[in-house]
Design a protein around this motif. Structure first.
Motif, short mmCIF file in Angstrom:
data_model
loop_
_atom_site.label_atom_id
_atom_site.label_comp_id
_atom_site.label_asym_id
_atom_site.label_seq_id
_atom_site.Cartn_x
_atom_site.Cartn_y
_atom_site.Cartn_z
N PRO A 215 85.72 97.31 43.65
CA PRO A 215 86.64 95.78 43.51
C PRO A 215 86.22 96.10 41.79
N TRP A 216 85.03 95.90 40.97
CA TRP A 216 84.88 95.11 39.88
C TRP A 216 85.84 95.70 39.17
N VAL A 217 86.23 97.05 39.47
CA VAL A 217 87.09 97.73 38.08
C VAL A 217 88.33 97.46 38.77
N ALA A 218 88.63 97.78 40.45
CA ALA A 218 89.38 96.83 40.76
C ALA A 218 90.65 96.02 40.17
N LEU A 219 89.13 94.55 40.39
CA LEU A 219 90.17 93.12 39.31
C LEU A 219 90.45 93.48 38.28
N ALA B 220 91.85 95.81 36.38
CA ALA B 220 92.63 96.48 36.38
C ALA B 220 94.07 95.59 37.02
N ALA B 221 93.65 94.90 38.42
CA ALA B 221 95.01 93.75 38.91
C ALA B 221 95.02 92.90 37.47
N GLU B 222 94.23 92.57 37.25
CA GLU B 222 93.97 91.46 36.03
C GLU B 222 94.73 91.86 34.96
N SER B 223 94.62 92.76 33.99
CA SER B 223 94.74 93.19 33.01
C SER B 223 96.58 94.00 33.06
N ILE B 224 96.93 93.97 34.30
CA ILE B 224 98.82 94.29 34.57
C ILE B 224 99.10 93.07 33.27
N ALA B 225 99.32 91.80 34.08
CA ALA B 225 100.21 91.03 33.30
C ALA B 225 99.86 90.93 31.61
N ILE B 226 98.50 91.45 31.29
CA ILE B 226 99.19 91.18 29.70
C ILE B 226 99.73 93.12 29.59
N GLY B 227 99.11 94.01 29.92
CA GLY B 227 100.23 94.58 30.17
C GLY B 227 101.53 94.50 30.16
N LEU B 228 102.29 93.94 30.66
CA LEU B 228 103.78 92.76 30.93
C LEU B 228 103.71 91.90 29.45
N VAL B 229 102.83 91.38 28.39
CA VAL B 229 102.64 90.61 27.46
C VAL B 229 102.97 91.94 26.46
N ARG C 236 98.25 84.92 36.44
CA ARG C 236 97.57 85.40 37.61
C ARG C 236 96.50 84.46 37.53
N SER C 237 96.84 83.71 37.46
CA SER C 237 96.21 82.23 38.03
C SER C 237 96.99 81.91 39.38
N ALA C 238 97.91 82.09 39.53
CA ALA C 238 98.57 81.62 40.57
C ALA C 238 98.86 82.97 41.35
N TRP C 239 98.90 84.13 41.56
CA TRP C 239 99.06 85.38 42.49
C TRP C 239 98.74 86.49 41.53
N PRO C 240 98.01 87.56 42.96
CA PRO C 240 98.39 87.39 43.91
C PRO C 240 97.24 86.49 44.95
N PHE C 241 97.03 86.01 45.87
CA PHE C 241 96.21 85.85 46.65
C PHE C 241 95.81 84.64 46.00
N GLY C 242 96.48 83.78 45.84
CA GLY C 242 96.21 82.54 45.04
C GLY C 242 95.62 82.68 43.50
N GLY C 243 95.94 83.39 43.20
CA GLY C 243 95.74 84.58 41.45
C GLY C 243 93.90 83.86 41.30
N PHE C 244 93.97 84.47 40.12
CA PHE C 244 92.59 84.05 39.52
C PHE C 244 92.39 84.28 38.27
N PRO C 245 92.00 82.77 37.95
CA PRO C 245 92.24 81.90 36.36
C PRO C 245 91.02 82.41 35.40
N TRP C 246 90.08 83.58 35.28
CA TRP C 246 88.50 83.47 35.17
C TRP C 246 90.02 84.55 33.54
N GLY C 247 88.69 84.46 32.23
CA GLY C 247 89.00 85.24 31.38
C GLY C 247 90.18 84.12 30.70
N ARG C 248 91.03 83.18 30.97
CA ARG C 248 91.93 82.49 29.77
C ARG C 248 91.72 81.68 28.10
N LEU C 249 92.05 82.53 27.96
CA LEU C 249 91.64 82.25 26.69
C LEU C 249 91.27 80.56 26.06
N ALA C 250 91.85 79.96 26.72
CA ALA C 250 90.86 78.37 26.60
C ALA C 250 89.63 78.41 26.70
#
Length: 512
Positions: free
Chosen positions: A76-80, A82-91, A126-140
């Motif tokens: 789960p740690w690696v999957a989470l 990796a999934a969150e890193s996709i958004a950074i990959g798009l950037v 990534r704060s809103a999608w998928p499954f309600g999002g996961f906002p951890w690790g935002r620069l702020a």
């Protein structure tokens, strides 16, 4: 720039960003980390940009989310991560394409701003999608100790992240100028970044009482560090919080306390349904003859349960109507989407045998306070909800005079999860202009002023308690007023930038 150098910059930049967050907390390095990422992307091919962004994200998130490994294991740690890193990959992909094709043409000087918008757009996504999002690790959330954090008062978390991403990209431009021996341009850029980063220190953060003060006794009962097995020791948790409260009352026999505060899961067995639990929480409430705000679970729904914050009175009963049900349950922690599929990757999903249902807001509870001869509106925020912008903003817009972040960190061991959460609570205090309590079962608990300053703090896996008098405030900050529309505006701008980049063709600037 060679591919090897790009890879090194992206990987090292991700690791550097990890160091900007608690527990290390070297916040200035966040600007350098972003600059390294931006330099790695400039003029790269689109596919390479995605890979560099994903690498940057993994190098950052794997150590940043180490607590997920401690709680549920490596898959789960690696999957989470990796999934969150996709958004950074798009950037990364969009930024690489933008700079390589010269999308902005003569407005090339706006490329750092476009990058910053793309970054914030990805954070919002990534704060809103998928499954309600996961906002951890935002620069702020790395900026709680920095002057830039004061931007929370003006525009909330998205504005802080925008500023960090923009200044980091500008720093990258300056470092590239130095690399190309444009010394004056490079040094001028570095000076400008430092000067702009200091400017928010002039923003007005007001911590004065506007509607009186409230004296709160808080308790961190503690529990042995046994991970997920902590959930099987509900009565021990409740007894520990009762004992911590009683010890505090004995140490301060003359204290005039208005409210007692316990964390999430302090009473996993609902005192409204269990006589033994009711007796324990009543004893704690009677120790100060004050209402007790506590976290419990409501199993009355036939198809799940509610993670609930309620008020227990010294008379031995719950205050009618004074309950808040968590609106943003944590996916794969409190409820399991696609359970049959998730079980193939980790059997730990079956530990969540009854899914938490989303409650209906708002995040507010009115508590009768005898010393003020009126009801005080509390903004209860349960655990991971502190990472979501809309929950605390909703609370204060609905009249919350101070915030109560009730959390349970027992499953994350001696990791930085609780201090990362504390940084979020501090940002929320500045954003809303409200005194904030973060109260945890095992730590880190803290009392935070409306200006984000930590007044009192307990450490991990210790029994502790305290009494604090904090101001009650009613004024809405600019972020509380306009934070939602601002976030939507930034998302729209990010979308326009992304669309423009995708539709663009090379303008033939000849950059290599």
């Amino acid at each position: 720039m060679s591919t090897a150098r790009r890879v090194i910059l992206a990987g090292a930049g991700g690791l550097a960003l990890f160091l900007a967050f608690p527990d290390v907390g070297w916040w200035p390095i966040a600007f350098l980390a972003v600059s390294m990422f931006y330099m790695a992307l400039r003029d790269a091919r689109t596919r390479s940009g995605f890979g560099l962004g994903w690498l940057f994200g993994m190098a950052f998130l794997l150590p940043h989310l180490w607590w997920a490994y401690v709680a549920v294991g490596w898959i789960p740690w690696v999957a989470l991560s990796a999934a969150e890193s996709i958004a950074i990959g798009l950037v990364g992909a969009l930024t690489a394409r933008m700079t390589r094709l010269g999308t902005l043409g003569r407005l090339v000087w706006l490329e750092p701003a476009a990058f910053a918008l793309l970054w914030v757009g990805a954070e919002q996504l990534r704060s809103a999608w998928p499954f309600g999002g996961f906002p951890w690790g935002r620069l702020a959330f790395s900026m709680a100790d920095s002057p830039v954090a004061r931007l929370a008062w003006l525009g909330g978390v998205p504005l802080i992240s925008l500023a960090v991403a923009l200044l980091g990209a500008i720093l990258g431009v300056g470092l590239l100028a130095l690399r190309e021996r444009s010394v004056i341009q490079g040094l001028a850029t570095l000076v400008a970044v430092i000067a702009i980063a200091i400017l928010p220190i002039g923003l007005p953060l007001d911590g004065r009482a506007q509607n009186g003060e409230i004296t709160v006794a808080w308790a961190q009962g503690n529990l042995a560090n046994e991970g997920l097995d902590s959930f099987s020791r509900a009565r021990e948790v409740t007894d520990n919080h009762r004992d911590a409260t009683l010890a505090l009352a004995q140490a301060h026999p003359n204290a005039a306390v208005d409210l007692i505060m316990w964390p999430e899961n302090a009473s996993d067995i609902d005192p409204r349904e269990d006589a033994e639990t009711a007796a324990a929480v009543t004893e704690a409430a009677q120790a100060f003859n004050a209402p007790l705000l506590l976290g419990t679970n409501d199993y009355t729904p036939v198809n799940g349960r509610y993670n609930t914050s309620l008020v227990w009175l010294p008379s031995g009963q719950a205050l009618p109507g004074a309950a808040y049900r968590k609106q943003q349950p944590a996916a794969f922690a409190e409820y399991i989407p696609m359970r049959s599929i998730a079980r193939r990757f980790s059997s730990a999903v079956d530990r969540v045998s009854v899914d938490v249902l989303p409650g209906e807001g708002p995040a507010r509870i009115e508590v009768p306070i005898t010393s003020l001869d009126r009801d005080v509106t509390v903004g209860p925020i349960i655990c991971f909800e502190v990472a979501y912008d809309w929950v605390p903003r909703q609370a204060v817009r609905e009249g919350a005079e101070f915030l109560a972040v009730q959390t349970n960190n027992a499953t994350f061991g001696a990791t930085a999860e609780s201090t990362q959460q504390l940084a979020m609570s501090r940002i929320r205090a500045m954003e809303t202009g409200r005194a904030t309590f973060q109260v945890s079962t095992v730590g880190v608990s803290a009392v935070i002023s409306p200006t984000g300053r930590v007044i009192d703090r307990a450490e991990l896996f210790t029994r502790d308690a305290g009494i604090a008098t904090v101001p009650l405030r009613t004024t809405l900050t600019p972020a509380s007023h306009w934070g939602g529309p601002l976030a939507v505006g930034l998302e729209l701008l990010a979308g326009l930038v992304a669309l423009g980049v995708l539709l663009s063709r090379s303008r033939g600037r000849g950059r290599s």
